[in-house]
Design a protein around this motif. Sequence first.
Motif, mmCIF file in Angstrom:
data_model
loop_
_atom_site.group_PDB
_atom_site.id
_atom_site.type_symbol
_atom_site.label_atom_id
_atom_site.label_comp_id
_atom_site.label_asym_id
_atom_site.label_seq_id
_atom_site.Cartn_x
_atom_site.Cartn_y
_atom_site.Cartn_z
ATOM 1 N N VAL A 25 39.494 -47.479 25.421
ATOM 2 C CA VAL A 25 38.362 -46.964 26.194
ATOM 3 C C VAL A 25 37.196 -47.922 25.999
ATOM 4 C CG1 VAL A 25 36.716 -45.078 26.505
ATOM 5 C CG2 VAL A 25 39.112 -44.567 25.960
ATOM 6 N N VAL A 26 36.656 -48.402 27.090
ATOM 7 C CA VAL A 26 35.544 -49.355 27.053
ATOM 8 C C VAL A 26 34.292 -48.656 27.552
ATOM 9 C CG1 VAL A 26 34.691 -51.590 27.851
ATOM 10 C CG2 VAL A 26 37.153 -51.246 27.501
ATOM 11 N N ALA A 27 33.188 -48.847 26.853
ATOM 12 C CA ALA A 27 31.904 -48.261 27.263
ATOM 13 C C ALA A 27 30.814 -49.298 27.008
ATOM 14 C CB ALA A 27 31.631 -46.978 26.488
ATOM 15 N N ASN A 28 30.626 -50.178 27.981
ATOM 16 C CA ASN A 28 29.645 -51.259 27.834
ATOM 17 C C ASN A 28 28.315 -50.883 28.474
ATOM 18 O OD1 ASN A 28 31.534 -52.784 26.551
ATOM 19 N ND2 ASN A 28 31.924 -54.180 28.255
ATOM 20 N N ASN A 29 27.243 -51.020 27.716
ATOM 21 C CA ASN A 29 25.887 -50.786 28.219
ATOM 22 C C ASN A 29 25.724 -49.411 28.854
ATOM 23 O OD1 ASN A 29 24.956 -53.437 27.461
ATOM 24 N ND2 ASN A 29 26.185 -54.208 29.160
ATOM 25 N N VAL A 30 26.276 -48.412 28.174
ATOM 26 C CA VAL A 30 26.109 -47.030 28.619
ATOM 27 C C VAL A 30 25.744 -46.112 27.456
ATOM 28 C CG1 VAL A 30 28.574 -46.480 28.378
ATOM 29 C CG2 VAL A 30 27.154 -45.133 29.943
ATOM 30 N N TYR A 31 26.055 -46.500 26.233
ATOM 31 C CA TYR A 31 25.844 -45.608 25.092
ATOM 32 C C TYR A 31 24.360 -45.336 24.840
ATOM 33 C CZ TYR A 31 27.811 -43.326 20.919
ATOM 34 O OH TYR A 31 28.236 -42.404 19.974
ATOM 35 N N ALA A 32 23.511 -46.212 25.352
ATOM 36 C CA ALA A 32 22.070 -45.967 25.255
ATOM 37 C C ALA A 32 21.562 -45.082 26.381
ATOM 38 C CB ALA A 32 21.313 -47.302 25.272
ATOM 39 N N HIS A 33 22.363 -44.915 27.435
ATOM 40 C CA HIS A 33 21.895 -44.268 28.662
ATOM 41 C C HIS A 33 22.171 -42.770 28.705
ATOM 42 C CE1 HIS A 33 22.098 -48.500 29.805
ATOM 43 N NE2 HIS A 33 21.419 -48.234 30.889
ATOM 44 N N ILE A 34 22.623 -42.197 27.607
ATOM 45 C CA ILE A 34 23.128 -40.825 27.608
ATOM 46 C C ILE A 34 22.221 -39.915 26.791
ATOM 47 C CG2 ILE A 34 25.096 -39.361 27.096
ATOM 48 C CD1 ILE A 34 25.587 -41.518 29.240
ATOM 49 N N PRO A 35 21.513 -38.968 27.420
ATOM 50 C CA PRO A 35 20.695 -38.054 26.619
ATOM 51 C C PRO A 35 21.524 -37.076 25.793
ATOM 52 C CG PRO A 35 20.598 -37.468 28.948
ATOM 53 C CD PRO A 35 21.339 -38.758 28.862
ATOM 54 N N ASP A 36 22.682 -36.659 26.336
ATOM 55 C CA ASP A 36 23.583 -35.788 25.567
ATOM 56 C C ASP A 36 24.512 -36.681 24.757
ATOM 57 O OD1 ASP A 36 25.182 -33.859 24.491
ATOM 58 O OD2 ASP A 36 26.129 -33.273 26.390
ATOM 59 N N LEU A 37 23.989 -37.268 23.711
ATOM 60 C CA LEU A 37 24.725 -38.255 22.933
ATOM 61 C C LEU A 37 25.961 -37.650 22.280
ATOM 62 C CD1 LEU A 37 24.985 -41.039 21.663
ATOM 63 C CD2 LEU A 37 23.279 -40.353 19.953
ATOM 64 N N ILE A 38 25.824 -36.460 21.735
ATOM 65 C CA ILE A 38 26.955 -35.819 21.055
ATOM 66 C C ILE A 38 28.047 -35.454 22.057
ATOM 67 C CG2 ILE A 38 27.639 -33.791 19.729
ATOM 68 C CD1 ILE A 38 24.896 -33.912 18.363
ATOM 69 N N GLY A 39 27.661 -34.911 23.215
ATOM 70 C CA GLY A 39 28.637 -34.553 24.233
ATOM 71 C C GLY A 39 29.358 -35.759 24.797
ATOM 72 N N PHE A 40 28.623 -36.854 25.026
ATOM 73 C CA PHE A 40 29.237 -38.072 25.553
ATOM 74 C C PHE A 40 30.239 -38.638 24.557
ATOM 75 C CE2 PHE A 40 29.411 -42.662 26.207
ATOM 76 C CZ PHE A 40 29.612 -42.755 27.586
ATOM 77 N N THR A 41 29.866 -38.636 23.278
ATOM 78 C CA THR A 41 30.781 -39.149 22.257
ATOM 79 C C THR A 41 32.041 -38.305 22.176
ATOM 80 O OG1 THR A 41 28.843 -39.940 21.014
ATOM 81 C CG2 THR A 41 30.940 -39.863 19.848
ATOM 82 N N ALA A 42 31.891 -37.000 22.325
ATOM 83 C CA ALA A 42 33.065 -36.119 22.373
ATOM 84 C C ALA A 42 33.927 -36.451 23.598
ATOM 85 C CB ALA A 42 32.628 -34.662 22.395
ATOM 86 N N GLY A 43 33.280 -36.846 24.702
ATOM 87 C CA GLY A 43 34.023 -37.252 25.891
ATOM 88 C C GLY A 43 34.844 -38.511 25.649
ATOM 89 N N LEU A 44 34.293 -39.451 24.911
ATOM 90 C CA LEU A 44 35.051 -40.645 24.550
ATOM 91 C C LEU A 44 36.282 -40.276 23.725
ATOM 92 C CD1 LEU A 44 32.161 -43.098 23.518
ATOM 93 C CD2 LEU A 44 33.475 -43.148 25.644
ATOM 94 N N ARG A 45 36.068 -39.360 22.787
ATOM 95 C CA ARG A 45 37.200 -38.935 21.941
ATOM 96 C C ARG A 45 38.268 -38.227 22.775
ATOM 97 N NH1 ARG A 45 41.183 -38.497 20.206
ATOM 98 N NH2 ARG A 45 41.951 -37.695 18.202
ATOM 99 N N ALA A 46 37.836 -37.484 23.787
ATOM 100 C CA ALA A 46 38.801 -36.803 24.641
ATOM 101 C C ALA A 46 39.648 -37.796 25.425
ATOM 102 C CB ALA A 46 38.081 -35.853 25.601
ATOM 103 N N LEU A 47 39.069 -38.930 25.809
ATOM 104 C CA LEU A 47 39.785 -39.923 26.601
ATOM 105 C C LEU A 47 40.799 -40.712 25.788
ATOM 106 C CD1 LEU A 47 36.865 -41.490 28.683
ATOM 107 C CD2 LEU A 47 38.752 -40.140 29.606
ATOM 108 N N VAL A 48 40.455 -41.048 24.530
ATOM 109 C CA VAL A 48 41.228 -42.043 23.795
ATOM 110 C C VAL A 48 42.435 -41.410 23.106
ATOM 111 C CG1 VAL A 48 39.921 -41.852 21.615
ATOM 112 C CG2 VAL A 48 41.003 -44.041 22.245
ATOM 113 N N ALA A 49 43.521 -42.178 23.067
ATOM 114 C CA ALA A 49 44.717 -41.731 22.360
ATOM 115 C C ALA A 49 44.424 -41.579 20.872
ATOM 116 C CB ALA A 49 45.855 -42.741 22.574
ATOM 117 N N ASP A 50 45.217 -40.765 20.200
ATOM 118 C CA ASP A 50 44.980 -40.497 18.782
ATOM 119 C C ASP A 50 45.099 -41.753 17.932
ATOM 120 O OD1 ASP A 50 44.598 -37.882 19.483
ATOM 121 O OD2 ASP A 50 46.590 -37.210 18.852
ATOM 122 N N ASP A 51 45.838 -42.755 18.426
ATOM 123 C CA ASP A 51 45.930 -44.035 17.716
ATOM 124 C C ASP A 51 45.293 -45.166 18.526
ATOM 125 O OD1 ASP A 51 47.746 -44.114 19.775
ATOM 126 O OD2 ASP A 51 49.383 -44.981 18.588
#
Length: 404
Positions: A162-188
Amino acid sequence: MTSCRLCGSADLVSVVDLGSTPPCELFLTASQLDEPEVTYPLHLRLCTNCRLAQIPALITPEETFTEYAYFAGFSASWVEHARKFVADALERLKPSFVVEVASNDGYLLQHVVERGVRCLGIEPSANVGQAAKDKGVPTLTEFLTPESGAAVRAEHGPADLVVANNVYAHIPDLIGFTAGLRALVADDGWVSIEVQHLLTLMELNQYDTIYHEHFQYYTVESARRALASGGLSLVDVELLPTHGGSIRLWARPEAAAGAPAERVSDVLAREKAAGLHDLSGYADFAHRVARVRRDLLRFLITAADEGKTVVGYGAPGKGNTLLNHCGIRQDLLAYTVDRNPYKHGRYTPGTRIPIVAPERIAQDRPDYVLVLPWNLREELSAQLSYIHEWGGRLVFPIPHLEVV
């Protein structure tokens, strides 16, 4: 702003107050010039508990990113940067499915498509997302949330990368967005995030990268805490020259992470030595910002008094922070040019400076060209070398005024 968006602490201290400006990507049409503009405070604060630097979330991503003026593909150096990343990541990780969040106009995933690897872009802006589709990049028009991340996983399967370039600063719901990244990525799987490094922002006076789209500004220390909020562990970090100085964060789900690489502790040590893990490194930043403003205004006023012509190059978001903070209008900067046709015929927010095609510079032969995307110095110095034919000179405002 009453509390930190990462840890909830109410103990926030001021780093720099840049006054009140319009959102930096809301370029005006000619018909809007007689209409009022809404401005919002632009005040960077630091949480003394988790040390996340942040501004209040006064605008929503929906206001900014439903239709967006920034097309990444217009920067040749940025596209090449993405190509190199893809080549390395695909060789090293050998992913079978790649997802990019905030995939813009397909500047990165086009290289994944070329290599025959299955991929998907998640891009909230319909206009730039359509540009990606036109390049053959599968693109979903959506904001990333825990729910949308889970839906993508259910339909397409987990992503190996999962690639997230120049977006991690753009998210006011930082915790929710990070949880979204975890939802996308495989366990390994792997998550790769590129974001501007607060260390270089502070050291090199890059205050123009503070704007309403950038809700937070990361050290490796604060980024590690943010990733952990969604179940991701930081395993490696790279220092990059992009955007004046960025970090590439490599993270994995906690169970697959293992011990972090030595580079993580090395960068943390640099940040601590610069005083960014306490308050000492932030103490005189506001004074240095004021100096940048005074030096640029002094140059522009002197040039105007001497009958010299100054025009701008580029209309990036950072340029609008600089122009508004300095109060620069057409009497000091006749116009600015930009390679993006979307911006032609429009005007910069707040300062209302006309934006025209780059060919105008050769026609008018100005004495000075003020380079607003100073982070592309090498690329733009080559592009603009022709101005020396008539004695024209380039002006870089950051990290300090330089006329070359």
